[in-house]
Write a protein that holds these residues in place. Structure first.
Motif, mmCIF file in Angstrom:
data_model
loop_
_atom_site.group_PDB
_atom_site.id
_atom_site.type_symbol
_atom_site.label_atom_id
_atom_site.label_comp_id
_atom_site.label_asym_id
_atom_site.label_seq_id
_atom_site.Cartn_x
_atom_site.Cartn_y
_atom_site.Cartn_z
ATOM 1 N N ARG A 199 0.831 -1.210 0.000
ATOM 2 C CA ARG A 199 0.000 0.000 0.000
ATOM 3 C C ARG A 199 0.863 1.256 0.000
ATOM 4 O O ARG A 199 0.520 2.250 -0.646
ATOM 5 N N ARG A 200 1.983 1.221 0.707
ATOM 6 C CA ARG A 200 2.880 2.389 0.686
ATOM 7 C C ARG A 200 3.435 2.599 -0.715
ATOM 8 O O ARG A 200 3.594 3.730 -1.163
ATOM 9 N N PHE A 201 3.738 1.499 -1.421
ATOM 10 C CA PHE A 201 4.273 1.624 -2.774
ATOM 11 C C PHE A 201 3.243 2.260 -3.709
ATOM 12 O O PHE A 201 3.557 3.193 -4.453
ATOM 13 N N TRP A 202 1.978 1.766 -3.645
ATOM 14 C CA TRP A 202 0.964 2.248 -4.578
ATOM 15 C C TRP A 202 0.433 3.634 -4.225
ATOM 16 O O TRP A 202 0.083 4.414 -5.118
ATOM 17 N N HIS A 203 0.358 3.952 -2.931
ATOM 18 C CA HIS A 203 -0.288 5.194 -2.522
ATOM 19 C C HIS A 203 0.699 6.294 -2.122
ATOM 20 O O HIS A 203 0.275 7.442 -1.948
ATOM 21 N N VAL A 204 1.979 5.958 -1.983
ATOM 22 C CA VAL A 204 2.973 6.970 -1.635
ATOM 23 C C VAL A 204 4.052 7.054 -2.726
ATOM 24 O O VAL A 204 4.265 8.114 -3.323
ATOM 25 N N THR A 205 4.711 5.928 -2.978
ATOM 26 C CA THR A 205 5.841 5.957 -3.905
ATOM 27 C C THR A 205 5.400 6.275 -5.328
ATOM 28 O O THR A 205 5.952 7.189 -5.967
ATOM 29 N N VAL A 206 4.423 5.533 -5.840
ATOM 30 C CA VAL A 206 4.011 5.721 -7.237
ATOM 31 C C VAL A 206 3.508 7.143 -7.506
ATOM 32 O O VAL A 206 3.927 7.772 -8.492
#
Length: 301
Positions: A199-206
């Motif tokens: 979720r951090r990857f999809w909602h923060v990093t991306v």
């Protein structure tokens, strides 16, 4: 006094950019105008050019090989662009976690970009050989029957897309720089809210690197639509002409054939301008669509 200083700075600025302006006029704008003029002629290098009006463009609409080349190029682009984006982002994420050795691996991943495309194409021609290639030999260790990568029409475009992934190092460097600019505080806040790694990857990093991803998609698309060197090396070189088929005919190869094999410079110029218009339209559509999903610093979305 301020006006005089401003004029001096303006003259200095024009002096610094003048080499680029001269180069652009001589090597980009000039040839583009010349090719536009030639697209309305039947110029063949050895004979004097004669105007033919819109005949070359009418032939474009009726030439079945143009449609074949366009379809092959679009299929290749649809295979290459997503793969290049995913592979480049995956490598960048790995480099982001390496730490001290990141400099070495960043250089190692970028070195293939400096390799001549013809040399890379020749190398992969050996690796992807259906009978004696290393790739099929390794697949055989696991009981997998490898395909004829460079001769089977079904696998020609996928093999070309795989070979093109060799040079994604430039995008890896760009994505790595974008990842380093993602604020750590955002990840920490997401962790406190209970967000896991995915979720951090999809909602923060991306969202935070969406600008770099968008740039990569646009440049990869333009490069895919102009694919030539590796396709020509793998399928149309001196040793491959007998096995070349319309399944491997990408647009730039057909343009090259008309210009330097058939000496139909007028028709080749019309082909070039058709490709220019296609790339322009695709890029405009990508920009219009991409701006809805790209996060820019300072925006209030």
């Amino acid at each position: 006094m301020s006006g005089r200083l401003q004029r001096q700075e303006t003259r200095a600025a024009f002096g610094f950019i003048s080499p680029w302006v001269v180069g652009f006029l001589l090597f980009t704008a000039g040839p583009m105008v010349a090719s536009l003029v030639l697209s309305f002629t039947d110029y063949s290098i050895v004979d004097t050019a004669h105007g033919v009006g819109l005949a070359n463009y009418r032939e474009l609409s009726e030439d079945p090989r143009v449609r074949t080349a366009l379809i092959n190029t679009v299929v290749y682009a649809l295979l290459y662009v997503p793969a290049a984006t995913v592979v480049a982002l995956g490598l960048a994420l790995l480099l982001h976690r390496v730490g001290r050795a990141a400099g070495f691996f960043r250089t190692a991943f970028y070195l293939p970009v400096m390799t001549p495309a013809v040399a890379a194409g020749a190398m992969f021609l050996l690796l992807l050989n259906g009978q004696r290639g290393l790739v099929n030999e390794v697949l055989g260790w696991f009981g997998v029957q490898g395909p004829s990568w460079t001769t089977d029409p079904t696998w020609m475009k996928p093999s070309l897309a795989v070979v093109s992934l060799w040079a994604v190092g430039g995008s890896v460097v760009i994505y790595l720089a974008a990842l380093k600019n993602v604020p750590v505080a955002l990840h920490e806040a997401a962790m406190l809210d209970g967000a896991g790694p995915v979720r951090r990857f999809w909602h923060v990093t991306v969202p935070m690197i969406s600008g770099a991803l968008f740039f990569g998609v646009v440049t990869h698309t333009i490069a895919a639509l102009q694919m030539f060197d590796q396709a020509y090396t793998m399928f149309y070189g001196p040793q491959q002409k007998a096995s070349a088929s319309d399944s491997s005919l990408v647009y730039m190869v057909y343009l090259f054939q008309n210009a330097f094999q058939y000496f139909r410079m007028g028709y080749a110029s019309a082909l070039a301008w058709l490709l220019f218009v296609i790339i322009l339209v695709v890029t405009v559509v990508q920009v219009r669509v991409g701006n809805r999903f790209v996060h820019y610093e300072g925006s209030r979305s």
